[in-house]
Design an enzyme around this catalytic site. Structure first.
Site, PDB file in Angstrom:
ATOM      1  N   ASN A  35     -10.984  -5.388  -7.028  1.00 44.29           N
ATOM      2  CA  ASN A  35     -12.497  -5.999  -7.283  1.00 44.29           C
ATOM      3  C   ASN A  35     -13.973  -6.617  -6.022  1.00 44.29           C
ATOM      4  OD1 ASN A  35     -14.083  -9.082  -7.519  1.00 44.29           O
ATOM      5  ND2 ASN A  35     -12.118 -10.499  -7.086  1.00 44.29           N
ATOM      6  N   TRP A  36     -14.671  -6.158  -6.493  1.00 46.16           N
ATOM      7  CA  TRP A  36     -15.349  -5.700  -4.707  1.00 46.16           C
ATOM      8  C   TRP A  36     -15.750  -6.765  -4.465  1.00 46.16           C
ATOM      9  CZ3 TRP A  36     -18.305  -0.626  -6.613  1.00 46.16           C
ATOM     10  CH2 TRP A  36     -16.899   0.929  -6.817  1.00 46.16           C
ATOM     11  N   LYS A  37     -16.303  -7.814  -5.569  1.00 46.14           N
ATOM     12  CA  LYS A  37     -17.038  -9.410  -5.431  1.00 46.14           C
ATOM     13  C   LYS A  37     -18.331  -8.997  -4.659  1.00 46.14           C
ATOM     14  CE  LYS A  37     -12.757 -11.060  -3.121  1.00 46.14           C
ATOM     15  NZ  LYS A  37     -11.752 -11.944  -2.175  1.00 46.14           N
ATOM     16  N   HIS A  92     -11.107 -16.822 -10.785  1.00 45.69           N
ATOM     17  CA  HIS A  92     -11.028 -16.369  -9.310  1.00 45.69           C
ATOM     18  C   HIS A  92     -10.979 -17.984  -8.681  1.00 45.69           C
ATOM     19  CE1 HIS A  92     -11.112 -14.802  -5.372  1.00 45.69           C
ATOM     20  NE2 HIS A  92     -10.943 -13.598  -6.235  1.00 45.69           N
ATOM     21  N   GLU A 142     -12.672 -17.465  -5.964  1.00 47.84           N
ATOM     22  CA  GLU A 142     -13.803 -18.326  -5.219  1.00 47.84           C
ATOM     23  C   GLU A 142     -14.794 -18.307  -6.295  1.00 47.84           C
ATOM     24  OE1 GLU A 142     -14.011 -14.084  -3.600  1.00 47.84           O
ATOM     25  OE2 GLU A 142     -12.612 -14.900  -2.426  1.00 47.84           O
ATOM     26  N   GLU A 193      -3.100 -15.110  -6.871  1.00 48.99           N
ATOM     27  CA  GLU A 193      -3.449 -14.639  -6.257  1.00 48.99           C
ATOM     28  C   GLU A 193      -4.017 -15.874  -5.274  1.00 48.99           C
ATOM     29  OE1 GLU A 193      -6.487 -11.174  -6.767  1.00 48.99           O
ATOM     30  OE2 GLU A 193      -7.745 -13.707  -6.320  1.00 48.99           O
ATOM     31  N   GLY A 210      -8.116 -12.047   2.134  1.00 50.57           N
ATOM     32  CA  GLY A 210      -9.207 -12.196   3.236  1.00 50.57           C
ATOM     33  C   GLY A 210      -8.531 -12.789   4.218  1.00 50.57           C
ATOM     34  N   SER A 215      -4.870  -9.613   0.389  1.00 51.26           N
ATOM     35  CA  SER A 215      -4.528  -9.300   1.283  1.00 51.26           C
ATOM     36  C   SER A 215      -2.694  -8.152   0.803  1.00 51.26           C
ATOM     37  CB  SER A 215      -4.200  -9.817   2.573  1.00 51.26           C
ATOM     38  OG  SER A 215      -5.114 -11.114   2.719  1.00 51.26           O
ATOM     39  N   GLY A 224      -8.813  -6.765  -2.947  1.00 53.13           N
ATOM     40  CA  GLY A 224      -9.851  -6.760  -2.581  1.00 53.13           C
ATOM     41  C   GLY A 224     -10.862  -6.410  -1.951  1.00 53.13           C
ATOM     42  N   GLY A 225     -10.615  -6.658  -0.233  1.00 54.70           N
ATOM     43  CA  GLY A 225     -11.002  -5.853   0.658  1.00 54.70           C
ATOM     44  C   GLY A 225     -10.552  -4.593   0.613  1.00 54.70           C
TER      45      GLY A 225
HETATM   46  P1  13P Z   1      -8.196  -9.684  -0.105  1.00 57.02           P
HETATM   47  O1  13P Z   1      -6.804  -8.408  -0.845  1.00 57.02           O
HETATM   48  O2  13P Z   1      -9.223  -9.484   0.255  1.00 57.02           O
HETATM   49  O3  13P Z   1      -7.592 -10.181   0.253  1.00 57.02           O
HETATM   50  O4  13P Z   1      -8.858 -10.048  -1.632  1.00 57.02           O
HETATM   51  C1  13P Z   1      -8.295 -10.709  -3.025  1.00 57.02           C
HETATM   52  C2  13P Z   1      -8.773 -11.233  -4.195  1.00 57.02           C
HETATM   53  O5  13P Z   1      -9.395 -12.282  -4.128  1.00 57.02           O
HETATM   54  C3  13P Z   1      -8.525 -10.338  -4.752  1.00 57.02           C
HETATM   55  O6  13P Z   1      -9.671 -10.446  -6.508  1.00 57.02           O
END
Ligand code: 13P
Length: 251
Positions: free
Chosen positions: A10-12, A97, A99, A167, A173, A213, A234-235
Site C-alpha cells: 500500500n503505497w499510500k 483502511h 486512515e 491492521e 507506521g 510495521s 506500507g512503508g
Molecule cells: P506500515 O507498514 O507503514 O506500518 O503501514 C501499514 C499499512 O497501513 C498498510 O496498509
C-alpha cells in the site's frame, strides 16, 4: 483450496510519476528473476495507476487502488468509482483502511456498500480492520475486529473476491507490532467470525493478511503463523528490496 500467500504494498500518498514507475519496474524485475510462490499486489495512488499498470505489463503483479466509491458514476467531486478502476486495469481495491476510517469518517456500513459496488464491477477487495491503542488497552481488540468484519463484509463477500487485512491502528507506521501470539489469536478469531457469517468453507479459504510495521526483519515471524496468509505493507513497500525481502521470508 490452499490459501495462496499475498504480499501487498500500500503505497499510500507517496511517489511522483518517476518514483512510482521506477519502483514498479524495479519490483517487476526482481519478481521476474526469482521464483516466488505468492501473489503480489501493488496499490499506488490514483495518479500512478495508469503508468504503473504499463510498467507491470507482462508480469503477474496485480494492481490495486487504495479506495473506491460506492457508486459507478455521478456528481461526487474528487471520488473515483470501481468502474473507473476496473477500466484502468485494477484487480483490487483496498477498503476501510484505518486512515480512511479516521481521515474520512468511514464506517462499517459505508465500507460494506463500497465492497458491493466493487464486486458488481468485477473488483476484488481488501477489507481492513483493526483496533486503536485505547481499544487494545481496554481489552476490546477481538470485539472491535469482530464488529468490523461483520459490518464491513457484505453478504456478497466470498473467499475469491475478498481478502481481510488485520491492521492494528497503533502498529501502522509506528515500528510497534503486536506479539506473534496476539496476531495469531486475532486472525483465528476473525476466521471464526467469517465462519459464523459465511460458513466454514469460506472461512477456511479466505485470506487474512497482517499489516502494521511489517519489515524484512519481522516478516517471517508473522507470515509463518497458521492463520496469517500474507502481509499488507506500507512503508517497507516503497523500497523494492525490502518489499521483496518480505516475500522471500515466506514465498
Ligand atoms: P506500515 O507498514 O507503514 O506500518 O503501514 C501499514 C499499512 O497501513 C498498510 O496498509
Amino acid at each position: 483450496m490452499a490459501r495462496k500467500t499475498m504480499i501487498a504494498g500500500n503505497w499510500k500518498m507517496n511517489c511522483l510519476q518517476k518514483d512510482g514507475v521506477d519502483l514498479a519496474k524495479n519490483i517487476a524485475l526482481k519478481v521476474k528473476n526469482n521464483k516466488y510462490n505468492c501473489e503480489f499486489l501493488v496499490c499506488p495512488p490514483y495518479t500512478l495507476l495508469y503508468s504503473v499498470k504499463k510498467a507491470l505489463r507482462g508480469t503477474k503483479i496485480a494492481l490495486g487502488a487504495q479506495d473506491s466509491h460506492q457508486s459507478d458514476k455521478g456528481a461526487h467531486t474528487g471520488d473515483i468509482s470501481p468502474q473507473m478502476l476496473k477500466d484502468i486495469g485494477c484487480e483490487y481495491t483496498i477498503l476501510g483502511h484505518s486512515e480512511r476510517r479516521t481521515d474520512h469518517h468511514e464506517n462499517n456500513a459505508l465500507v460494506a456498500k463500497k465492497a458491493q459496488a466493487a464486486y458488481a464491477n468485477g473488483l476484488k477487495t481488501i477489507i481492513c480492520v483493526g483496533e486503536t491503542a485505547k481499544q487494545r488497552e481496554d481489552g476490546e481488540t477481538l470485539a472491535i475486529c469482530a464488529k468490523q468484519v461483520r459490518g464491513s463484509l457484505p453478504k456478497e463477500s466470498n473467499a475469491t473476491n475478498t481478502v481481510i487485512a488485520y491492521e492494528p491502528v497503533w502498529a501502522i507506521g509506528t515500528g510497534k507490532t503486536p506479539t506473534a501470539k496476539d496476531v495469531e489469536d486475532v486472525h483465528a478469531a476473525i476466521r471464526q467470525v467469517v465462519a459464523k457469517k459465511f460458513g466454514a468453507k469460506t472461512a477456511n479459504n479466505m485470506r487474512i493478511l497482517y499489516g502494521g510495521s511489517v519489515k524484512p526483519s519481522n516478516a517471517k515471524e508473522f507470515l509463518s503463523l497458521p492463520d496469517v496468509d500474507g502481509a499488507l505493507i506500507g512503508g517497507a513497500s516503497l523500497k523494492a528490496d525490502d518489499f521483496l525481502a518480505i516475500a522471500k521470508s515466506v514465498c
